[in-house]
Design a protein around this motif. Structure first.
Motif, PDB file in Angstrom:
ATOM      1  N   THR B  41       0.848  -1.193   0.000  1.00  0.00           N
ATOM      2  CA  THR B  41       0.000   0.000   0.000  1.00  0.00           C
ATOM      3  C   THR B  41       0.882   1.241   0.000  1.00  0.00           C
ATOM      4  O   THR B  41       2.097   1.158   0.055  1.00  0.00           O
ATOM      5  CB  THR B  41      -0.887   0.052   1.258  1.00  0.00           C
ATOM      6  N   GLY B  42       0.232   2.396  -0.103  1.00  0.00           N
ATOM      7  CA  GLY B  42       0.983   3.646  -0.091  1.00  0.00           C
ATOM      8  C   GLY B  42       1.172   4.207   1.302  1.00  0.00           C
ATOM      9  O   GLY B  42       1.685   5.306   1.468  1.00  0.00           O
ATOM     10  N   MET B  43       0.738   3.426   2.320  1.00  0.00           N
ATOM     11  CA  MET B  43       0.846   3.935   3.688  1.00  0.00           C
ATOM     12  C   MET B  43       2.296   3.961   4.135  1.00  0.00           C
ATOM     13  O   MET B  43       3.158   3.298   3.557  1.00  0.00           O
ATOM     14  CB  MET B  43       0.018   3.076   4.630  1.00  0.00           C
ATOM     15  N   SER B  44       2.554   4.725   5.175  1.00  0.00           N
ATOM     16  CA  SER B  44       3.933   4.885   5.616  1.00  0.00           C
ATOM     17  C   SER B  44       3.961   4.991   7.131  1.00  0.00           C
ATOM     18  O   SER B  44       2.921   4.965   7.779  1.00  0.00           O
ATOM     19  CB  SER B  44       4.526   6.162   5.003  1.00  0.00           C
ATOM     20  N   ARG B  45       5.147   5.129   7.687  1.00  0.00           N
ATOM     21  CA  ARG B  45       5.284   5.255   9.129  1.00  0.00           C
ATOM     22  C   ARG B  45       4.527   6.496   9.623  1.00  0.00           C
ATOM     23  O   ARG B  45       3.977   6.500  10.717  1.00  0.00           O
ATOM     24  CB  ARG B  45       6.762   5.358   9.492  1.00  0.00           C
ATOM     25  N   SER B  48      -0.197   6.310   8.771  1.00  0.00           N
ATOM     26  CA  SER B  48      -0.380   4.880   9.035  1.00  0.00           C
ATOM     27  C   SER B  48      -1.795   4.384   8.773  1.00  0.00           C
ATOM     28  O   SER B  48      -2.060   3.204   8.861  1.00  0.00           O
ATOM     29  CB  SER B  48       0.018   4.561  10.477  1.00  0.00           C
ATOM     30  N   TRP B  49      -2.723   5.301   8.461  1.00  0.00           N
ATOM     31  CA  TRP B  49      -4.050   4.892   8.006  1.00  0.00           C
ATOM     32  C   TRP B  49      -4.292   5.526   6.655  1.00  0.00           C
ATOM     33  O   TRP B  49      -3.986   6.695   6.452  1.00  0.00           O
ATOM     34  CB  TRP B  49      -5.135   5.373   8.961  1.00  0.00           C
ATOM     35  N   PHE B 337      -2.886  13.179   9.391  1.00  0.00           N
ATOM     36  CA  PHE B 337      -1.538  12.637   9.537  1.00  0.00           C
ATOM     37  C   PHE B 337      -0.455  13.546   8.966  1.00  0.00           C
ATOM     38  O   PHE B 337       0.726  13.309   9.192  1.00  0.00           O
ATOM     39  CB  PHE B 337      -1.445  11.281   8.827  1.00  0.00           C
ATOM     40  N   HIS B 343       6.051  17.520  12.831  1.00  0.00           N
ATOM     41  CA  HIS B 343       5.915  18.532  11.788  1.00  0.00           C
ATOM     42  C   HIS B 343       6.743  18.221  10.554  1.00  0.00           C
ATOM     43  O   HIS B 343       7.210  19.125   9.868  1.00  0.00           O
ATOM     44  CB  HIS B 343       6.265  19.930  12.336  1.00  0.00           C
ATOM     45  N   GLU B 344       6.931  16.934  10.300  1.00  0.00           N
ATOM     46  CA  GLU B 344       7.544  16.540   9.039  1.00  0.00           C
ATOM     47  C   GLU B 344       6.412  16.140   8.100  1.00  0.00           C
ATOM     48  O   GLU B 344       5.319  15.801   8.537  1.00  0.00           O
ATOM     49  CB  GLU B 344       8.498  15.354   9.251  1.00  0.00           C
ATOM     50  N   GLU B 347       3.742  12.503   2.230  1.00  0.00           N
ATOM     51  CA  GLU B 347       2.444  12.482   1.561  1.00  0.00           C
ATOM     52  C   GLU B 347       1.976  11.051   1.343  1.00  0.00           C
ATOM     53  O   GLU B 347       2.725  10.093   1.480  1.00  0.00           O
ATOM     54  CB  GLU B 347       2.523  13.239   0.234  1.00  0.00           C
ATOM     55  N   TYR B 348       0.686  10.928   0.979  1.00  0.00           N
ATOM     56  CA  TYR B 348       0.120   9.595   0.799  1.00  0.00           C
ATOM     57  C   TYR B 348      -0.703   9.558  -0.469  1.00  0.00           C
ATOM     58  O   TYR B 348      -1.480  10.474  -0.746  1.00  0.00           O
ATOM     59  CB  TYR B 348      -0.775   9.237   1.990  1.00  0.00           C
TER      60      TYR B 348
END
Lengths: 275, 386, 129
Positions: B41-45, B48-49, B337, B343-344, B347-348
């Motif tokens: 999926t395109g999710m990341s740390r 996460s949703w 998210f 504050h980094e 994108e998703y």
């Protein structure tokens, strides 16, 4: 027969309840069970009261004991080299995989002041602080939102304050990741094993599908060792008992000014930064 | 009554087979995800949703909207809705099934899903979400099926069903409130930490759900001889109109609070969504499209001449659907998210496999809906022909 | 009966699929599993008796994991009075270090695939000294 079906079922139900309740009560009240623990019998003792072998289950006598664990990071002593050493020690002792890209896993890492303390912007702060790389990890909060939201109690708080992960129970819903105000948690999007630089044989890896984070080296504390990052940091990171007024931790906190991350959220994080 | 779904026209069977093909493709994609993990999926740390939970959130709203038919009819005896409450209840069943499927495909360890029941955790909102969603499914299955069966046999429904139907009214509100609580209680997510989360969810639910019902009503009218009735469409359209106005209004309330107080940790999320932050602006065209669709829909629905036009009304409903789907789905999730707690910005965007799995789940829900509607319309036509 | 053709065809297909494990393995007899105990130089005594371990090692491991992770109890004192660290990798596999010759023998025969090994590392087998 004067018993009709309804009366018979009621009788059977009550007998079953008494039988089960009586057996459980007997287990709990057997000799030695109550004075062996002022707390509930362990799952082991409940399932195998008179097992083919076990005389006792107990904590390791060599363990470090504390009422409430915390960490102090002395930013005047923390150098990029000591931070790197701490991070590498943690990653090695816990088989933390090094995955490139945005699906990475971080237990402990460094970030600039403006990111670690985003709501305390101070344009004229001491440049030594403003430009420093702070070392961040799970704060093992006193009032952890991640524990509050976990639907299976896979993440839970121990009596000594450490917020633990039970990898066996985690369903990978990632609610805890949404709940953490500090971004301390990572999810295993893939099988981590190919990305472990050097396997440490005495600690498990994780599988895809579970969340993980810093655990204050609970497995090292259990055998009397300090957390890996504190040990490798050359004195810049001090681990100790926040509840013990005489500990080195408390002395440092009394003498120097300390800040915590996002204190206004009421999570009461137990990682203190001496600036 | 299920035998009504076993006989149908060529179009009906072609439609079912088409859905089964999409389901098979989605299932195949899911097998890849099951084996490799959510890395596909395109999710990341940081985010996460993603798409799955966005669909889940949106569909809980659609499910809750059945109350918009049940409440007027059963509580206030608004006879116009009498013939179509079953369509609302069956839509709710289909929507809740899709919600559960989206949760299952989103889990990292789906084989452990029963842990939520084996280790009940009342302090977790997700536990209560599981409880209320499953309860709502049972309520709607009972309410829909029992009343339909009674109608078919020409007898009044059993007395106890009244209790179940009355229960479904506050229960529908509760499922969406609990889903809003998933987001609104998290201290670290400023974009979601607002009391108006639940009212916003309910407003967009009562806009999207009846909009879908109107579209389904038109479809049913075209494909079968069952006509929900001009008045039913008109009342539903008015409900959609008020609901979408409230949805936009609540959004503007959020904008004021965030913009006027000018707290950076709150403004950053809306700024990212609507203007982009530091060059990251993937969602900007989407959210403005949603806004455009919403405003256009309001104009079309407020004016009775366009609202009552049988060609313009479905178009307005599609616009409402697009507006709420984007707003409540992706925009709300990604906006929460991004930026992350440090504050980094990460994108998703969903990946192809993620979209295939999503389509597979939607196809499953539509399959359930088709079968249930075939049964309902079949029974109604049989009993109205008498 | 109605739809005789469809029903009988369906039944035959169902029975064929249902009995697949039987007829696909016809003629292939798997050898009885012979788990090899570790060499005497490595270990002589287990934490409990063989009969109990044969029937209940999984239940033991399940309760161990709750004790270690959730209750922070890591020491198990066996009936013989010896203390053991409650760990799959560091205690059980410390002695039964050859997983292929020991654990996998029975697990493969019974088509049991425990997912413990997904996380718990397997040490290298110890040689006879």
């Amino acid at each position: 027969m004067g018993v009709d079906r309804r009366k018979f079922l009621k009788l059977a139900g009550v007998s079953a309840a008494l039988g089960l309740g009586g057996a459980t009560g007997f287990q709990l009240l057997r000799p030695g069970a109550l004075d062996a623990a002022e707390r509930m019998p362990t799952p082991y003792q409940m399932v195998f009261p008179k097992e083919h072998g076990a005389a006792e289950i107990m904590p390791n006598p060599k363990r470090l004991q504390g009422r409430r664990w915390g960490m102090v990071v002395d930013m005047r002593k923390l150098t990029p080299a000591s931070a790197r050493a701490a991070i590498e020690a943690c990653n090695y002792y816990h088989n933390v995989p090094q995955i490139p890209g945005k699906q990475n896993i971080k237990w402990i890492w460094t970030a600039p002041y403006v990111n670690v303390f985003p709501e305390t912007e101070n344009p004229w702060a001491d440049p030594d602080i403003k430009n420093a790389q702070f070392i961040v990890m799970c704060n093992h909060c006193d009032n952890p939102p991640c524990v509050r939201v976990c639907p299976t109690k896979a993440t839970f708080q121990r009596e000594d304050g450490i917020v633990m992960m039970d990898m066996h129970r985690c369903i990978g819903c990632r609610f805890c990741m949404a709940g953490c105000p500090y971004g301390s948690r990572s999810f295993n999007f893939r099988d981590p094993r190919p990305f472990i630089k050097k396997e440490y044989p005495d600690y498990p890896t994780r599988t895809r599908g579970v969340v993980e984070k810093c655990n204050f080296c609970a497995e090292r504390l259990a055998v009397g060792k300090l957390p890996a990052c504190a040990e490798a940091s050359g004195g810049a990171m001090v681990f100790g008992d926040v509840d013990d007024a005489g500990s080195e931790l408390r002395q440092l906190l009394r003498k120097r000014y300390s800040i915590r991350r996002k204190p206004n959220l009421g999570t009461s994080p137990q990682v203190y930064y001496l600036v | 009554m299920l035998e009504k779904a076993l006989s149908g026209s060529k179009l009906y069977w072609t439609w079912l087979i088409g859905l089964l093909i999409v389901i098979a493709a989605g299932f195949g994609a899911y097998l890849v995800q099951y084996n490799k993990g959510l890395m596909i999926t395109g999710m990341s740390r940081d985010v996460s949703w993603g798409f799955y939970i966005a669909q889940f959130t949106f569909l809980v709203g659609v499910a809750a909207s059945a109350v918009m038919l049940v409440l007027p009819y059963y509580l206030h005896h608004y006879k116009t809705f009498g013939r179509i409450t079953i369509l609302g209840e069956f839509l709710a069943i289909s929507a809740v099934i899709m919600c559960s499927l989206f949760i299952v495909v989103d889990l990292g360890k789906p084989s452990r899903i029963l842990n939520v029941m084996l280790h009940p955790t009342p302090n977790s909102v997700l536990f209560w979400d599981m409880v209320v969603l499953n309860g709502y499914l049972i309520i709607n299955i009972l309410a829909g099926w029992v009343t339909l069966e009674a109608e078919r046999k020409n007898v009044p429904p059993p007395g106890w069903i009244k209790f179940v139907i009355y229960l479904s009214i506050p229960w529908a509100v509760s499922i969406h409130t609990v889903t809003a609580f998933l987001y609104a209680g998290l201290p670290g997510r400023g974009f979601w930490l607002t009391a108006i989360m639940a009212p916003r969810f309910l407003a967009s639910a009562f806009a999207a759900g009846p909009a879908v019902l109107i579209l389904l009503g038109y479809l049913v009218k075209k494909l079968t001889r069952f006509d929900p009735g001009r008045e039913a469409f008109e009342t539903l359209a008015k409900i959609v109109c008020y609901a979408i106005i409230l949805h936009i209004f609540f959004f503007l309330l959020e904008v004021f609070t965030v913009a006027y107080s000018a707290i950076p940790s709150h403004t950053s999320h809306l700024a990212y969504l609507y203007f982009g932050l530091h060059g990251h602006n993937m969602l900007v065209p989407w959210v403005w499209t949603a806004m455009g669709c919403g405003i256009t829909a309001i104009i079309l629905l407020v004016n009775p001449r366009t609202r009552q036009n049988p060609i313009i009304l479905p178009i307005a409903c599609v616009l409402v659907f697009v507006c709420t789907w984007i707003d409540k789905g992706m925009a709300m999730i990604a906006g929460g998210f991004v930026p992350n707690p440090l504050h980094e910005i990460t994108e998703y965007a969903p990946t192809v496999l993620e979209l295939m799995i999503t389509l597979g789940v939607y196809a499953t829900g539509i399959l359930v809906l088709t079968i249930l509607y075939k049964v309902a319309i079949g029974v109604k036509q049989e009993e109205e022909a008498v | 009966m109605y739809d005789k053709g469809k029903i009988i065809t369906g039944l035959v297909i169902f029975l064929a699929i249902f009995t697949y494990p039987l007829w696909s393995n016809m003629g292939k007899a798997a050898p009885v599993p012979k788990p090899e105990l570790p060499p005497k130089s490595v270990a002589t005594q287990c934490i409990a008796d063989t009969q109990y371990m044969r029937t209940s090692h999984m239940t033991l491991l399940n309760t161990w994991r709750d004790d270690v992770v959730r209750m922070a109890d890591r020491v198990y004192v066996s009936a013989s009075g010896k203390s053991y660290n409650m760990s799959l990798t560091n205690t059980c596999l410390e002695c039964h270090s050859d997983k292929v010759k020991f654990c996998d023998q029975c697990h493969n025969y019974l088509a049991v695939a425990p997912f413990c090994w997904d996380c718990h590392l397997v040490p290298k087998p110890k040689e006879k000294k």
